[in-house]
Write an enzyme that holds these catalytic residues in place. Sequence first.
Site, short mmCIF file in Angstrom:
data_model
loop_
_atom_site.label_atom_id
_atom_site.label_comp_id
_atom_site.label_asym_id
_atom_site.label_seq_id
_atom_site.Cartn_x
_atom_site.Cartn_y
_atom_site.Cartn_z
N GLU A 1 0.83 -1.21 0.00
CA GLU A 1 0.00 0.00 0.00
C GLU A 1 0.87 1.26 0.00
OE1 GLU A 1 -2.49 -1.72 3.29
OE2 GLU A 1 -4.10 -0.89 2.08
N GLU B 1 -4.62 -9.35 4.03
CA GLU B 1 -5.65 -8.89 4.97
C GLU B 1 -6.89 -9.78 5.08
OE1 GLU B 1 -3.76 -6.89 3.26
OE2 GLU B 1 -3.29 -5.06 4.36
N1 COA Z 1 4.47 -8.10 12.15
C1 COA Z 1 5.33 -8.29 13.17
N2 COA Z 1 6.46 -9.01 13.06
C2 COA Z 1 6.73 -9.57 11.86
C3 COA Z 1 5.87 -9.41 10.75
C4 COA Z 1 4.69 -8.64 10.93
N3 COA Z 1 3.84 -8.41 9.92
N4 COA Z 1 6.38 -10.08 9.70
C5 COA Z 1 7.53 -10.65 10.15
N5 COA Z 1 7.73 -10.32 11.44
C6 COA Z 1 8.86 -10.75 12.31
C7 COA Z 1 8.75 -12.22 12.66
O1 COA Z 1 7.89 -12.40 13.77
C8 COA Z 1 10.19 -12.56 12.98
O2 COA Z 1 10.51 -12.08 14.26
P1 COA Z 1 11.42 -12.99 15.26
O3 COA Z 1 12.74 -13.12 14.56
O4 COA Z 1 11.48 -12.14 16.51
O5 COA Z 1 10.72 -14.28 15.41
C9 COA Z 1 10.97 -11.69 11.98
O6 COA Z 1 10.07 -10.66 11.56
C10 COA Z 1 11.42 -12.45 10.75
O7 COA Z 1 10.25 -13.07 10.19
P2 COA Z 1 10.16 -14.64 9.85
O8 COA Z 1 8.72 -15.01 9.85
O9 COA Z 1 11.09 -15.41 10.73
O10 COA Z 1 10.74 -14.63 8.37
P3 COA Z 1 10.42 -15.69 7.23
O11 COA Z 1 11.36 -15.36 6.12
O12 COA Z 1 10.43 -17.08 7.76
O13 COA Z 1 8.90 -15.37 6.78
C11 COA Z 1 7.09 -13.96 6.10
C12 COA Z 1 8.61 -14.14 6.20
C13 COA Z 1 6.84 -12.56 5.50
C14 COA Z 1 6.53 -15.04 5.18
C15 COA Z 1 6.46 -14.08 7.48
O14 COA Z 1 7.22 -13.30 8.40
C16 COA Z 1 5.03 -13.61 7.52
O15 COA Z 1 4.14 -14.31 7.07
N6 COA Z 1 4.79 -12.40 8.09
C17 COA Z 1 3.48 -11.86 8.28
C18 COA Z 1 2.94 -11.26 6.98
C19 COA Z 1 1.58 -10.67 7.23
O16 COA Z 1 0.58 -11.37 7.35
N7 COA Z 1 1.52 -9.33 7.36
C20 COA Z 1 0.33 -8.63 7.76
C21 COA Z 1 -0.31 -7.99 6.58
S1 COA Z 1 -1.79 -7.12 7.03
#
Ligand code: COA
Length: 241
Positions: free
Chosen positions: A115, A135
């Site tokens: 966004e 979302e």
């Molecule tokens: N909010 C808060 N923290 C987040 C985040 C988010 N949207 N996305 C990633 N992080 C944090 C993780 O909790 C992790 O923290 P930690 O190391 O303290 O455990 C760190 O960032 C690294 O993320 P990680 O999930 O270990 O990386 P990955 O490469 O395995 O996966 C994603 C990456 C993007 C696939 C995964 O982090 C994810 O699905 N994130 C959420 C995406 C989402 O739904 N966003 C909201 C949109 S409204």
Amino acid sequence: MSGFEVIIYQKRDGIGYVTLNRPQALNAYNIQMRDELYQVLGAIRDDPEVDVVIFQGAGEKAFCAGADLTEFLTAPSPIVARQVRWERDIWGLFLSIAKPLIAALHGYVLGSGIEIALCCDIRLASDDAQFGLPEPGLGIIPAAGGSQTLPRVIGRAGALEILLSGRWVRAEEAYRLKLVNRVVSRAELLPEAEKLARKMKTYNPLAVSYAKQAVTRGLDLSLAEGLGLEAKLGRRLPVSS
Ligand code: COA
């Protein structure tokens, strides 16, 4: 401007650089980032020394992985949290900036990340970029304009598919969908954005600003009204001969 914790804002030679800076959380967009971004966007809008702006994400893995899910879960309710965001109208401010904004996108570009990118005028992606709007899968809808800006950029069918299916799109497909203007290697991403920015800032800033407004404001008008807007803006420019 300094004193920020989750945004880095720098100015060099007429170019503003906004870096989302929470790499340990994949630059997830939290309330502090919203507040700092709001201040930075106000400065960009008002600062005559800034002609063009580049937005980027810190760290190797993400431009921005969307709204901060930890905050989302601890907020009084998703609806209240979203309401607070709207009240600040950061997205209205973003879209009101009449200077060219370039997004340099790498890694995860999700939720608020896509966004933010859609509030920019030109999107460059590195070949590792992945885009998505998770979302609806979380029981909410985009609240940073994505339901409006995405279909305006890529059209209704593509936007609805990405939004309703939750499918992530890789850089090459994003290019085919016209979500991004160009795909480059990770190493070339910032240099390409800077090359564009340097070119734009050689032009008359007023002409650039009016050209942007003619397009962005004109898209919400009928063709006749849009032509009127173009003529009006054109007349405001000093005649060069
Ligand atoms: N909010 C808060 N923290 C987040 C985040 C988010 N949207 N996305 C990633 N992080 C944090 C993780 O909790 C992790 O923290 P930690 O190391 O303290 O455990 C760190 O960032 C690294 O993320 P990680 O999930 O270990 O990386 P990955 O490469 O395995 O996966 C994603 C990456 C993007 C696939 C995964 O982090 C994810 O699905 N994130 C959420 C995406 C989402 O739904 N966003 C909201 C949109 S409204």
